[in-house]
Scaffold this motif. Sequence first.
Motif, mmCIF file in Angstrom:
data_model
loop_
_atom_site.group_PDB
_atom_site.id
_atom_site.type_symbol
_atom_site.label_atom_id
_atom_site.label_comp_id
_atom_site.label_asym_id
_atom_site.label_seq_id
_atom_site.Cartn_x
_atom_site.Cartn_y
_atom_site.Cartn_z
ATOM 1 N N ARG A 20 44.510 59.076 38.741
ATOM 2 C CA ARG A 20 43.830 57.803 38.451
ATOM 3 C C ARG A 20 42.563 58.046 37.629
ATOM 4 O O ARG A 20 42.232 57.261 36.734
ATOM 5 C CB ARG A 20 43.507 57.058 39.743
ATOM 6 C CG ARG A 20 44.742 56.478 40.429
ATOM 7 C CD ARG A 20 44.405 55.562 41.585
ATOM 8 N NE ARG A 20 43.613 56.173 42.635
ATOM 9 C CZ ARG A 20 44.094 56.879 43.654
ATOM 10 N NH1 ARG A 20 45.408 57.088 43.756
ATOM 11 N NH2 ARG A 20 43.286 57.387 44.570
ATOM 12 N N CYS A 21 41.863 59.137 37.914
ATOM 13 C CA CYS A 21 40.675 59.473 37.124
ATOM 14 C C CYS A 21 41.055 59.743 35.670
ATOM 15 O O CYS A 21 40.339 59.343 34.751
ATOM 16 C CB CYS A 21 39.975 60.714 37.708
ATOM 17 S SG CYS A 21 39.109 60.429 39.260
ATOM 18 N N ASP A 23 43.337 58.406 34.048
ATOM 19 C CA ASP A 23 43.630 57.139 33.381
ATOM 20 C C ASP A 23 42.399 56.563 32.681
ATOM 21 O O ASP A 23 42.537 55.755 31.764
ATOM 22 C CB ASP A 23 44.163 56.106 34.374
ATOM 23 C CG ASP A 23 45.617 56.335 34.729
ATOM 24 O OD1 ASP A 23 46.318 57.056 33.994
ATOM 25 O OD2 ASP A 23 46.050 55.780 35.761
ATOM 26 N N VAL A 24 41.212 56.954 33.128
ATOM 27 C CA VAL A 24 40.000 56.356 32.564
ATOM 28 C C VAL A 24 39.065 57.357 31.877
ATOM 29 O O VAL A 24 38.144 56.947 31.178
ATOM 30 C CB VAL A 24 39.209 55.573 33.641
ATOM 31 C CG1 VAL A 24 40.007 54.372 34.122
ATOM 32 C CG2 VAL A 24 38.815 56.451 34.802
ATOM 33 N N LYS A 25 39.293 58.662 32.068
ATOM 34 C CA LYS A 25 38.421 59.677 31.468
ATOM 35 C C LYS A 25 39.245 60.869 30.988
ATOM 36 O O LYS A 25 40.262 61.181 31.590
ATOM 37 C CB LYS A 25 37.422 60.206 32.513
ATOM 38 C CG LYS A 25 36.348 59.248 32.924
ATOM 39 C CD LYS A 25 35.510 59.809 34.062
ATOM 40 C CE LYS A 25 34.499 60.816 33.572
ATOM 41 N NZ LYS A 25 33.545 61.193 34.664
ATOM 42 N N GLU A 38 37.122 58.902 43.988
ATOM 43 C CA GLU A 38 38.346 58.125 43.780
ATOM 44 C C GLU A 38 39.278 58.224 44.983
ATOM 45 O O GLU A 38 40.005 57.279 45.299
ATOM 46 C CB GLU A 38 39.068 58.600 42.512
ATOM 47 C CG GLU A 38 40.317 57.842 42.170
ATOM 48 C CD GLU A 38 40.088 56.380 41.856
ATOM 49 O OE1 GLU A 38 40.963 55.552 42.195
ATOM 50 O OE2 GLU A 38 39.036 56.024 41.277
#
Length: 193
Positions: A20-21, A23-25, A38
Amino acid sequence: MPKIVDRDQMRMDILMAFQRCIDVKPIDTISLRDIASEANMAHPTLLHYFGSKDELILEYVKYTREYMTQHCIDWFLSHPRSNYDSNLAYMNAFMQYVADGQANEFRPNATTQTYVLGHYSEEIGRMVTDEFREWREVMEKCLIQIYGEEAGKNEAEAMMILISGTFICNYNRALTGNINDNIIGYLSNLAKS
């Protein structure tokens, strides 16, 4: 009485938080503290399961290899060739699965970033090489079941390249949506004299 913790599930929860991390960085900017946050856990708790970011990345690469290999095998096992009009229709259906997946399938989505890391880390590079070797072997077995002994390592390697390219292009939303309908047929058009 002490709380019983499923160690394997906790490690998987951390890997999914890592995903998930991603997905954004970018992967190189994600810290263990980001991942712990997270995963809704304290940083020292995460360190109990993964001692370093490198260890976590290696486990993620292993997870992606096992996930994709098993899902490809499962697809072929659950989709008999006899359900399709031709080998071409069968392989196109498989490529549609590669591109789109199935409902409720939570695919590893950071494979591209981990492949790049393999260029800079010998250990990750070895794991990625092993991943592709395993996929090639799986594809060879599947292709032999479909086409017989005339299919072999070369065809399996071509499929492996097509699979990884389709997966990466789809992840990056670079596919038009139509290419998956007859991707094998389109490639065979290029081989015509």
